[in-house]
Design a protein around this motif. Structure first.
Motif, PDB file in Angstrom:
ATOM      1  N   GLU A  29       6.537   0.966  20.645  1.00 34.46           N
ATOM      2  CA  GLU A  29       5.161   1.460  20.557  1.00 34.46           C
ATOM      3  C   GLU A  29       4.803   1.881  19.130  1.00 34.46           C
ATOM      4  N   LEU A  30       5.716   2.587  18.463  1.00 34.36           N
ATOM      5  CA  LEU A  30       5.432   3.045  17.102  1.00 34.36           C
ATOM      6  C   LEU A  30       5.421   1.882  16.112  1.00 34.36           C
ATOM      7  N   LEU A  31       6.221   0.850  16.372  1.00 33.30           N
ATOM      8  CA  LEU A  31       6.179  -0.344  15.525  1.00 33.30           C
ATOM      9  C   LEU A  31       4.814  -1.014  15.620  1.00 33.30           C
ATOM     10  N   ARG A  32       4.315  -1.168  16.840  1.00 34.79           N
ATOM     11  CA  ARG A  32       2.991  -1.786  17.004  1.00 34.79           C
ATOM     12  C   ARG A  32       1.909  -0.950  16.328  1.00 34.79           C
ATOM     13  N   SER A  33       2.012   0.359  16.441  1.00 30.03           N
ATOM     14  CA  SER A  33       1.035   1.242  15.812  1.00 30.03           C
ATOM     15  C   SER A  33       1.071   1.127  14.294  1.00 30.03           C
ATOM     16  N   ALA A  34       2.275   1.121  13.732  1.00 30.56           N
ATOM     17  CA  ALA A  34       2.421   1.006  12.274  1.00 30.56           C
ATOM     18  C   ALA A  34       1.885  -0.324  11.768  1.00 30.56           C
ATOM     19  N   ARG A  35       2.207  -1.400  12.488  1.00 26.23           N
ATOM     20  CA  ARG A  35       1.750  -2.734  12.067  1.00 26.23           C
ATOM     21  C   ARG A  35       0.225  -2.835  12.128  1.00 26.23           C
ATOM     22  N   SER A  36      -0.355  -2.279  13.173  1.00 20.88           N
ATOM     23  CA  SER A  36      -1.811  -2.328  13.320  1.00 20.88           C
ATOM     24  C   SER A  36      -2.496  -1.583  12.176  1.00 20.88           C
ATOM     25  N   GLU A  37      -1.963  -0.407  11.846  1.00 21.74           N
ATOM     26  CA  GLU A  37      -2.544   0.370  10.755  1.00 21.74           C
ATOM     27  C   GLU A  37      -2.354  -0.329   9.418  1.00 21.74           C
ATOM     28  N   ALA A  38      -1.188  -0.936   9.212  1.00 19.21           N
ATOM     29  CA  ALA A  38      -0.928  -1.653   7.960  1.00 19.21           C
ATOM     30  C   ALA A  38      -1.856  -2.857   7.809  1.00 19.21           C
ATOM     31  N   GLN A  39      -2.069  -3.586   8.924  1.00 20.12           N
ATOM     32  CA  GLN A  39      -2.965  -4.736   8.883  1.00 20.12           C
ATOM     33  C   GLN A  39      -4.392  -4.298   8.554  1.00 20.12           C
ATOM     34  N   SER A  40      -4.815  -3.198   9.163  1.00 19.70           N
ATOM     35  CA  SER A  40      -6.173  -2.706   8.932  1.00 19.70           C
ATOM     36  C   SER A  40      -6.350  -2.194   7.512  1.00 19.70           C
ATOM     37  N   ALA A  41      -5.342  -1.466   6.995  1.00 20.91           N
ATOM     38  CA  ALA A  41      -5.472  -0.834   5.679  1.00 20.91           C
ATOM     39  C   ALA A  41      -5.214  -1.796   4.535  1.00 20.91           C
ATOM     40  N   GLY A  72       0.793  -1.220   0.000  1.00 15.61           N
ATOM     41  CA  GLY A  72       0.000   0.000   0.000  1.00 15.61           C
ATOM     42  C   GLY A  72       0.822   1.265   0.000  1.00 15.61           C
ATOM     43  N   GLY A  73       0.166   2.365   0.351  1.00 14.99           N
ATOM     44  CA  GLY A  73       0.815   3.665   0.330  1.00 14.99           C
ATOM     45  C   GLY A  73      -0.067   4.688   1.017  1.00 14.99           C
ATOM     46  N   GLY A  74       0.048   5.951   0.582  1.00 18.95           N
ATOM     47  CA  GLY A  74      -0.754   7.021   1.152  1.00 18.95           C
ATOM     48  C   GLY A  74      -0.376   7.377   2.574  1.00 18.95           C
ATOM     49  N   GLY A  75       0.829   6.957   3.001  1.00 20.23           N
ATOM     50  CA  GLY A  75       1.275   7.303   4.345  1.00 20.23           C
ATOM     51  C   GLY A  75       0.751   6.392   5.436  1.00 20.23           C
ATOM     52  N   ARG A  76      -0.104   5.429   5.088  1.00 20.87           N
ATOM     53  CA  ARG A  76      -0.646   4.530   6.105  1.00 20.87           C
ATOM     54  C   ARG A  76       0.378   3.458   6.447  1.00 20.87           C
ATOM     55  N   GLY A  77       0.480   3.144   7.727  1.00 18.01           N
ATOM     56  CA  GLY A  77       1.490   2.197   8.175  1.00 18.01           C
ATOM     57  C   GLY A  77       2.882   2.793   8.177  1.00 18.01           C
ATOM     58  N   MET A  78       2.982   4.122   8.286  1.00 13.36           N
ATOM     59  CA  MET A  78       4.274   4.810   8.259  1.00 13.36           C
ATOM     60  C   MET A  78       4.455   5.591   9.561  1.00 13.36           C
ATOM     61  N   ARG A  79       5.630   5.437  10.180  1.00 14.87           N
ATOM     62  CA  ARG A  79       5.924   6.146  11.415  1.00 14.87           C
ATOM     63  C   ARG A  79       7.383   6.610  11.415  1.00 14.87           C
ATOM     64  N   LEU A  80       7.595   7.821  11.916  1.00 21.96           N
ATOM     65  CA  LEU A  80       8.945   8.350  12.117  1.00 21.96           C
ATOM     66  C   LEU A  80       9.341   8.089  13.563  1.00 21.96           C
ATOM     67  N   VAL A  81      10.480   7.413  13.755  1.00 22.98           N
ATOM     68  CA  VAL A  81      10.947   7.035  15.088  1.00 22.98           C
ATOM     69  C   VAL A  81      12.244   7.783  15.377  1.00 22.98           C
ATOM     70  N   ASN A  82      12.238   8.567  16.433  1.00 20.63           N
ATOM     71  CA  ASN A  82      13.405   9.394  16.749  1.00 20.63           C
ATOM     72  C   ASN A  82      14.345   8.771  17.761  1.00 20.63           C
ATOM     73  N   SER A  83      13.893   7.728  18.475  1.00 20.84           N
ATOM     74  CA  SER A  83      14.753   7.120  19.488  1.00 20.84           C
ATOM     75  C   SER A  83      14.389   5.658  19.685  1.00 20.84           C
ATOM     76  N   ALA A  84      15.329   4.905  20.264  1.00 24.51           N
ATOM     77  CA  ALA A  84      15.093   3.487  20.534  1.00 24.51           C
ATOM     78  C   ALA A  84      13.953   3.299  21.529  1.00 24.51           C
ATOM     79  N   ALA A  85      13.806   4.236  22.446  1.00 17.66           N
ATOM     80  CA  ALA A  85      12.779   4.100  23.484  1.00 17.66           C
ATOM     81  C   ALA A  85      11.365   4.088  22.907  1.00 17.66           C
ATOM     82  N   GLU A  86      11.124   4.856  21.860  1.00 14.02           N
ATOM     83  CA  GLU A  86       9.771   4.928  21.305  1.00 14.02           C
ATOM     84  C   GLU A  86       9.541   3.920  20.183  1.00 14.02           C
ATOM     85  N   PHE A  87      10.574   3.153  19.836  1.00 14.00           N
ATOM     86  CA  PHE A  87      10.442   2.234  18.698  1.00 14.00           C
ATOM     87  C   PHE A  87       9.368   1.166  18.899  1.00 14.00           C
TER      88      PHE A  87
END
Length: 444
Positions: A188-200, A171-186
């Protein structure tokens, strides 16, 4: 009989598997070239302009208008019932769906686009990146491996170095895309991106890429035919976006000179030749401040923003699509492509920019577009904006001798445009065009 003649696939009647301004855009060129057209529509679109302006119309959706345009069996049956011998997918819905391209082929229909194999090859970001690297196309350092465990992805992100982009492979359109600035937030943002990608997209797989700081989004328009000819039609700058979706596109880019254009164009042409591509396509790149460019993805279809390329080249890209789909050579040599002036396009959307770009629907009580601009739309006063589809309702395009001429003309056109009854991003677009950074050509 020559090899070129034997590979022809002539057609006469085109079913357009799309709606609204997209369908009207294709109808306009098809009619000018003597083709008959068939519109399809959901129950929500029974009175739409594209339905009225086509030679025939077939209803494909009741009672789920949001899904009807995505129903491949219904579209194939509509082609059979109408006597269409070709299908144009437009540039949304199923335009990049390999199953739809294959279904058209299996039904004996000419698919006005690339082969199912090409769509499949370039539709997966991980696989496309491997193909492009093999073809010598510069790619962003990253990870596109099969091991999708959280631990492996976290390790790879650390190896790449932050900031890192997580991207859905499908897919595309920015869905399933996350900018990660540090290892600490990786995590949570990975789970969010995967969930959105699965849904879309029905696929949670992701790739990782080094984040390029303050890049420009530059895309190269290409055309290739089945006889081995391929050309590029220059670049478009699509850097002004919201939620990773384009809002303003222009050609040429303020950041690309003739030498860089030649290098990027040659890279794009080599890429499509390497995969034996056929039809219209766009290779999308990130361009950094030092003039280095990196492949992001390929869109295996005509783009929403193709009018700016048409404006500066004088070419009808839909006509080129029909020519190539019929098996004819693209008919233009690279040295014959000329660029004239500057063009800017804005996407007018039914959304509230002050409320997080929330999509809007309702009745467009008064609709009047400025005559000095090219406006792609399918509306009129009293038209309904249904809640089921993408929020873009029109594209306004200005062409001038210079970038400033085009910007000034487009700003005046936005001031003159009347869209009352449904909230739009009209004022927001005007503010963007008037911003000092955009006016100076510095938007990233």
């Amino acid at each position: 009989m020559t090899a070129e003649t034997s590979s022809r696939t002539p057609f006469r009647k085109i079913l357009i598997a799309n709606r609204g301004e997209i369908a009207l855009r294709i109808i306009r060129t098809a009619r000018a070239l003597g083709y008959r057209t068939v519109a399809v529509h959901s129950t929500a679109d029974a009175g739409a302009r594209h339905v009225r302006e086509a030679d025939q119309a077939v209803c494909i959706g009741d009672p789920l208008p949001a899904q009807s345009y995505l129903c491949i069996p219904a579209l194939i049956e509509a082609a059979r019932r109408s006597g269409a011998d070709a299908v144009h997918p437009g540039y949304g819905f199923l335009a990049e769906n390999e199953d739809f391209a294959q279904a058209c082929h299996d039904a004996g229909l000419v698919f006005i686009g690339p082969s199912a194999e090409a769509i499949r090859a370039m539709g997966n970001k991980a696989g496309a990146k491997v193909l492009m690297q093999a073809a010598g196309v510069p790619c962003i350092p990253g990870y596109q491996g099969e091991d999708q465990s959280e631990a492996r992805l976290a390790d790879e992100a650390g190896r790449i170095g932050f900031p890192v982009m997580i991207k859905a492979t499908a897919g595309g359109g920015g869905r399933g895309m996350r900018l990660v600035n540090s290892a600490a937030e990786f995590p949570e943002l990975l789970r969010s991106a995967r969930s959105e990608a699965q849904s879309a997209f029905g696929d949670p797989e992701v790739i990782l890429e080094r984040a390029i700081v303050r890049p420009r989004h530059i895309e190269i328009q290409v055309f290739a035919d089945r006889h081995g000819h391929a050309i590029h039609l220059g670049e478009r700058d699509c850097s002004v976006q919201r939620r990773h979706q384009k809002l303003i596109e222009e050609a040429p880019s303020p950041a690309v000179d003739a030498a860089l254009r030649a290098r990027m164009g040659a890279t794009a042409v080599a890429a499509v030749k390497a995969i034996r591509y056929e039809g219209a396509g766009t290779l999308e790149f990130l361009l950094d401040a030092e003039g280095r460019y990196y492949f992001m993805e390929m869109n295996t279809r005509l783009q929403v923003e193709h009018p700016v390329t048409e404006a500066i080249t004088g070419l009808d890209l839909v006509a080129l699509q029909l020519r190539v789909a019929a098996g004819e050579p693209v008919g233009i040599a690279q040295e014959d492509v000329r660029f004239s002036g500057h063009a800017i396009e804005v996407r007018l959307c039914a959304e509230d920019a002050d409320q997080g770009f929330m999509p809007q629907s309702g009745t467009m009580a008064l609709w009047q577009m400025p005559p000095q601009l090219r406006v792609e739309h399918a509306l009129q006063s009293g038209a309904e904006i249904p809640p089921y589809y993408d929020s873009m309702i029109a594209k306004l395009i200005a062409h001038g001798d210079s970038r400033e001429d085009a910007r000034r003309l487009l700003m005046a056109g936005l001031e003159d445009a009347v869209a009352l009854g449904v909230t739009t991003n009209q004022a927001f677009l005007h503010r963007c065009l008037g911003h000092d950074v955009f006016a100076a050509g510095g938007a990233t």
